[in-house]
Scaffold this active site. Structure first.
Site, PDB file in Angstrom:
ATOM      1  N   GLN A   1      -4.202  -4.606   7.102  1.00  0.00           N
ATOM      2  CA  GLN A   1      -5.196  -5.567   6.590  1.00  0.00           C
ATOM      3  C   GLN A   1      -5.107  -6.908   7.278  1.00  0.00           C
ATOM      4  O   GLN A   1      -5.958  -7.764   7.065  1.00  0.00           O
ATOM      5  CB  GLN A   1      -5.000  -5.794   5.079  1.00  0.00           C
TER       6      GLN A   1
ATOM      7  N   HIS B   1       0.875  -1.172   0.000  1.00  0.00           N
ATOM      8  CA  HIS B   1       0.000   0.000   0.000  1.00  0.00           C
ATOM      9  C   HIS B   1       0.915   1.225   0.000  1.00  0.00           C
ATOM     10  O   HIS B   1       2.034   1.167   0.523  1.00  0.00           O
ATOM     11  CB  HIS B   1      -0.821  -0.048   1.292  1.00  0.00           C
TER      12      HIS B   1
ATOM     13  N   CYS C   1      -4.660   2.431  -3.673  1.00  0.00           N
ATOM     14  CA  CYS C   1      -3.392   2.966  -3.112  1.00  0.00           C
ATOM     15  C   CYS C   1      -2.241   1.998  -3.369  1.00  0.00           C
ATOM     16  O   CYS C   1      -1.352   1.834  -2.516  1.00  0.00           O
ATOM     17  CB  CYS C   1      -3.505   3.260  -1.622  1.00  0.00           C
TER      18      CYS C   1
ATOM     19  N   ASP D   1       3.438  -3.795   7.937  1.00  0.00           N
ATOM     20  CA  ASP D   1       2.168  -3.091   7.832  1.00  0.00           C
ATOM     21  C   ASP D   1       1.072  -4.145   8.033  1.00  0.00           C
ATOM     22  O   ASP D   1       0.857  -4.997   7.169  1.00  0.00           O
ATOM     23  CB  ASP D   1       2.093  -2.457   6.439  1.00  0.00           C
TER      24      ASP D   1
ATOM     25  N   LYS E   1     -10.356  -0.395  10.643  1.00  0.00           N
ATOM     26  CA  LYS E   1     -10.498  -1.555   9.764  1.00  0.00           C
ATOM     27  C   LYS E   1     -10.899  -2.800  10.541  1.00  0.00           C
ATOM     28  O   LYS E   1     -10.972  -3.886   9.996  1.00  0.00           O
ATOM     29  CB  LYS E   1      -9.181  -1.815   9.025  1.00  0.00           C
TER      30      LYS E   1
HETATM   31  C1  LIG Z   1      -2.381  -2.556   3.620  1.00  0.00           C
HETATM   32  C2  LIG Z   1      -2.699  -1.189   4.119  1.00  0.00           C
HETATM   33  N1  LIG Z   1      -1.753  -0.469   4.710  1.00  0.00           N
HETATM   34  C3  LIG Z   1      -1.984   0.747   5.216  1.00  0.00           C
HETATM   35  C4  LIG Z   1      -3.210   1.330   5.103  1.00  0.00           C
HETATM   36  C5  LIG Z   1      -3.433   2.688   5.662  1.00  0.00           C
HETATM   37  O1  LIG Z   1      -4.283   2.621   6.743  1.00  0.00           O
HETATM   38  P1  LIG Z   1      -4.877   3.967   7.379  1.00  0.00           P
HETATM   39  O2  LIG Z   1      -5.520   4.707   6.247  1.00  0.00           O
HETATM   40  O3  LIG Z   1      -5.840   3.481   8.386  1.00  0.00           O
HETATM   41  O4  LIG Z   1      -3.721   4.694   7.970  1.00  0.00           O
HETATM   42  C6  LIG Z   1      -4.240   0.647   4.466  1.00  0.00           C
HETATM   43  C7  LIG Z   1      -5.566   1.260   4.271  1.00  0.00           C
HETATM   44  O5  LIG Z   1      -6.281   0.936   3.360  1.00  0.00           O
HETATM   45  C8  LIG Z   1      -3.982  -0.651   3.976  1.00  0.00           C
HETATM   46  O6  LIG Z   1      -4.934  -1.358   3.371  1.00  0.00           O
END
Ligand SMILES: Cc1ncc(COP(=O)(O)O)c(C=O)c1O
Length: 414
Positions: free
Chosen positions: A210, A129, A372, A207, A233
């Site tokens: 998800q 992402h 993204c 990260d 999430k």
């Molecule tokens: C894999 C992943 N990483 C990071 C993020 C970013 O999360 P946040 O927008 O809650 O900071 C997302 C959000 O869609 C995501 O799917």
């Protein structure tokens, strides 16, 4: 109905906990297939927020009065729940942040700016992402380090055969990867990558935005160094998340944000930093949101991550079966048993945004876009995909509604 083995999770019953599903969209019941972007909130979390504001709210760690102490106890109680959730060795390794994005930026800035330089290599993956790609690209650029990317194989899984050649590019200092891909649902081999990162003398940054909602996380077993995830999430409020980091690394780092609450002493000549985790929690925190995050942890734990994961895998398998019947669908990603509840797909000859718009008129909410993940879209050779994503309240009828909607998409636009 192809959802075969009896699920340990009763999604229909859980769904009744979510007030959002009482409404209709365009005169039809809401089919919400966009939980990877954000999940809905059960009444248990909503009631906790209301109750906290009505009975216990005050700023934390500020007052000696009863209400502030009560509020602080709730806030720190949420931190303990988070620490248990990821099996952190200590609560003080959990930093409240605004979300996974801020957690990852914290590591990139506070660790990366100081520890990276020319000759160093930062490794990301083609599946990242932007939140775990762009901060590293930016910090590598600012420090003169090189950014390298682990590519994907045709299954949408990481091709680890490139690791040796990446190691020859310089001193590998950071490996950054998501545990679960938001675009393909791929569950990534973090333990292998952590072992490799540590052999190189690098840190492993995970990260888990998800992963945390769907997959049991044990930072000690993953043997990573940092791990970030978001409340929204996983049934919790927006604007709060957690960063777990190894105490010795967090201790060695300078703060990311500066201001109230994160200091030990302030003098004209010098300011010294507070203890962990407060050194990283400048200013008034998302207090009620953190407490709501704790309530969301309770809710998710009660349902059980194993049950969630198994149930979602059945929903993915069911979707892919229904796509096969429908025909003319290109779907991306690994087999259902190796992915979370995410199905990315394209309808041949029809732009994803048009697909999503027609589905909306049927009350079916899915995502259309690059998610993204532009480097991934480049790899797939598409500008965008449609994505259906599931959570513990998703039911097979919603997938049936998706398929009916896709028939309509074909009729109108095909
Ligand atoms: C894999 C992943 N990483 C990071 C993020 C970013 O999360 P946040 O927008 O809650 O900071 C997302 C959000 O869609 C995501 O799917």
């Amino acid at each position: 109905m192809a959802v075969t083995s009896p699920p340990k999770l009763d999604a229909r019953k859980l769904r009744a906990d979510f007030p959002i599903f009482k409404q209709q969209i365009h005169g039809k019941p809401l089919a919400y297939l966009d939980s990877a972007v954000s999940t809905h909130k059960p009444r248990q979390v909503l009631e906790k927020l209301k109750d906290f504001y009505e009975t216990s709210y005050a700023n934390v760690h500020r007052g000696v009065y009863t209400l502030s102490e009560r509020s602080t106890a709730e806030y720190e109680g949420a931190r303990q729940k988070l620490a248990q959730f990821v099996n952190a060795p200590s609560d003080r390794e959990i930093v409240f942040v605004r979300g996974a994005t801020e957690g990852l930026n914290l590591v990139a800035y506070a660790w990366g700016l100081v520890n990276l330089g020319p000759g160093d290599v930062v490794v990301v993956t083609e599946l990242e992402h932007h939140s775990n790609f762009v901060p590293w690209q930016y910090i590598a650029g600012r420090t003169g380090a090189t950014l390298k990317m682990i590519e994907l194989d045709d299954n949408g899984e990481l091709d680890l055969s490139a690791l040796d050649s990446i190691a020859r590019e310089g001193r590998v200092k950071v490996v950054a990867n998501n545990l679960v891909s938001n675009a393909l649902g791929t569950i990534n081999p973090i333990e292998k990558l952590s072992a490799w990162a540590h052999e190189q003398g690098a840190i492993m940054v995970v990260d888990a935005a998800q992963a945390a909602p769907h997959h049991e996380i044990d930072v000690q077993q993953l043997d990573c160094d940092f791990l970030a995830f978001s409340s929204h999430k996983m049934c919790g409020p927006t604007s709060v998340g957690a960063l777990w980091g190894r105490a010795e690394l967090l201790e060695s780092m300078a703060p990311f944000n500066l201001g109230g609450h994160m200091i030990r002493s302030v003098r004209l000549e010098e300011t010294t930093w507070g203890d962990l985790p407060y050194k990283f929690e400048a200013g008034t925190q998302p207090i009620a949101e953190a407490v709501g995050f704790g309530a969301a942890m309770d809710y998710v734990n009660e349902v059980g991550l194993e049950a969630i994961e198994q149930y979602e895998s059945e929903l993915v398998a069911y979707t892919l079966d229904r796509f096969a019947e429908l025909g003319g669908i290109t779907s991306y990603g690994p087999p259902p048993e190796r992915r979370a509840g995410i199905v990315s797909f394209n309808v041949e000859g029809i732009h994803p945004h048009d697909v999503a718009q027609v589905l909306d008129s049927e009350g079916v909410a899915i995502r259309a876009g690059h998610h993204c993940c532009q480097p991934l879209m480049t790899r797939l050779g598409v500008a965008a995909t449609n994505r259906a994503s599931y959570y513990l309240y998703s039911v097979p009828d919603e997938i049936d509604r998706l398929i009916e909607g896709l028939h309509k998409v074909r009729k109108i636009l095909g």
